[in-house]
Design an enzyme around this catalytic site. Structure first.
Site, PDB file in Angstrom:
ATOM      1  N   LYS A 189       0.850  -1.204   0.000  1.00 50.27           N
ATOM      2  CA  LYS A 189       0.000   0.000   0.000  1.00 50.27           C
ATOM      3  C   LYS A 189       0.877   1.243   0.000  1.00 50.27           C
ATOM      4  CE  LYS A 189      -3.942  -2.160   2.230  1.00 50.27           C
ATOM      5  NZ  LYS A 189      -4.517  -2.612   3.484  1.00 50.27           N
ATOM      6  N   GLN A 205      -4.724  -1.236   9.646  1.00 51.21           N
ATOM      7  CA  GLN A 205      -4.691  -2.581   9.076  1.00 51.21           C
ATOM      8  C   GLN A 205      -5.369  -3.583  10.018  1.00 51.21           C
ATOM      9  OE1 GLN A 205      -3.453  -3.392   5.942  1.00 51.21           O
ATOM     10  NE2 GLN A 205      -4.252  -5.434   6.353  1.00 51.21           N
ATOM     11  N   ASP A 247     -10.975   3.591   4.084  1.00 52.40           N
ATOM     12  CA  ASP A 247     -11.453   2.208   3.973  1.00 52.40           C
ATOM     13  C   ASP A 247     -12.976   2.165   3.882  1.00 52.40           C
ATOM     14  OD1 ASP A 247      -9.663   0.146   3.724  1.00 52.40           O
ATOM     15  OD2 ASP A 247      -9.221  -0.005   5.874  1.00 52.40           O
TER      16      ASP A 247
END
Ligand code: NAD
Length: 292
Positions: free
Chosen positions: A53, A97, A120
């Protein structure tokens, strides 16, 4: 006849190039989007995800802020970091995460993220906006699924769409996005009575189950668009492990268009994360949403 293979790798590369071009334009206005990624602990798979990422963020010309906390970090430590990132004007997007170590409640952490920086799309406010059909930050994998489906058929209006899986991170948001595209949406799950009967009616099938090769070729409606979200690691005949999707490879002989695994939905997730980071940066500065 065999299905058109929907090349997620190249579609994701195109989206990343558009993101990079937008970042260059924003740079002329002294706006530099930045993504903060928080990793708690040293789970090897999570470390690989986080590295890829950050690399993609930097390749797109954005800033990457990596924060690593030890596996025994407390919930209060993580919440304090998230609050600090919420206040940091250089941080346009925050990604924590998952999964988090057992001592940390992921819901509390997600709810602590400023919804405007929730790239997200997991914050309840963004989930609610999606459910209401209002603009907001949308989860990356579901967004990638819809982009891929639309490369096979630009309008999904009126299609019978079946989503297999009802998780908050894939199944439910993908169903809501398809509804927003005017598809007629059915959601199937582990307690669905006759899954093959439903799949056989689906013009568009999204499989987000997490079971290797679960959906069989003879369950697929001829000509259907098949989006395979599954990432399942299995042992191959040679003893080496390999990744397969939720849909059996034989489906490619029946479907009209299908995503491969790997190389389908997977690459879209990071590309959509980059796009969401740019969208968040623009919205935070009162700029109109970039056309990506
Ligand atoms: P999950 O375990 O949270 O949800 C799985 C869903 O499948 C559940 O809603 C369950 O009801 C349903 N299900 C389970 N068994 C079933 C059955 N026999 N019949 C019908 N439905 C059944 O998983 P998730 O997080 O939604 O992920 C699903 C898959 O997608 C996994 O393989 C995951 O690795 C993959 N995934 C891929 C990406 C990507 O970037 N490509 C991102 C997220 C998840």
């Amino acid at each position: 006849m065999s299905a058109r293979i929907i090349d997620g790798k190249s579609i994701a590369a195109d989206l990343r190039a558009r993101v990079a071009a937008t970042v260059r334009v924003l740079d002329e206005q002294s706006v530099r989007p930045g993504l903060a990624v928080v990793l708690v602990g040293a789970d090897p798979a999570s470390e690989i995800y986080v590295r890829s990422k950050s690399r993609a963020v930097m390749e797109a010309g954005m800033r990457a802020f990596d924060h690593k906390l030890p596996a025994d970090a407390s919930e209060a430590d993580v919440l304090a970091l998230v609050r600090k990132l919420n206040q940091d004007a250089d941080v346009s997007g925050i990604l924590v995460q998952l999964p988090l170590p057992a001592q940390i409640d992921p819901h509390k952490v997600i709810e602590a993220i400023d919804p405007a920086k929730d790239v997200d799309g997991f914050h309840p406010l963004n989930a609610g906006r999606l459910a209401r059909g209002l603009p907001g930050l949308v989860p990356c994998t579901p967004l990638g699924c819809v982009i891929l489906a639309k490369t096979a058929r630009p309008s999904l209006a009126g299609l019978n769409a079946l989503v297999i899986g009802r998780s908050g991170i894939v199944g439910k948001p993908v169903a809501q996005l398809l509804l927003a595209e005017d598809a007629t949406v059915t959601i199937a799950h582990s307690r669905t009575a006759d899954l093959p009967a439903l799949t056989r009616q689906a013009d568009l099938l999204v499989a987000a189950i997490g079971r290797p090769n679960y959906v069989k070729a003879d369950w697929i409606k001829p000509g259907a668009i098949v989006i395979d979200v599954g990432i399942n690691r299995i042992a191959g005949a040679d003893g080496k492990s390999r990744v397969v999707g939720d849909v059996d490879a034989g489906a490619a002989a029946v479907a009209g268009a299908i995503t491969p695994v790997p190389g389908g939905v997977g690459p879209m997730t990071i590309a959509c994360l980059l796009a969401n980071t740019v969208r968040a940066a623009c919205a935070q500065r009162g700029l109109s949403a970039p056309a990506l």
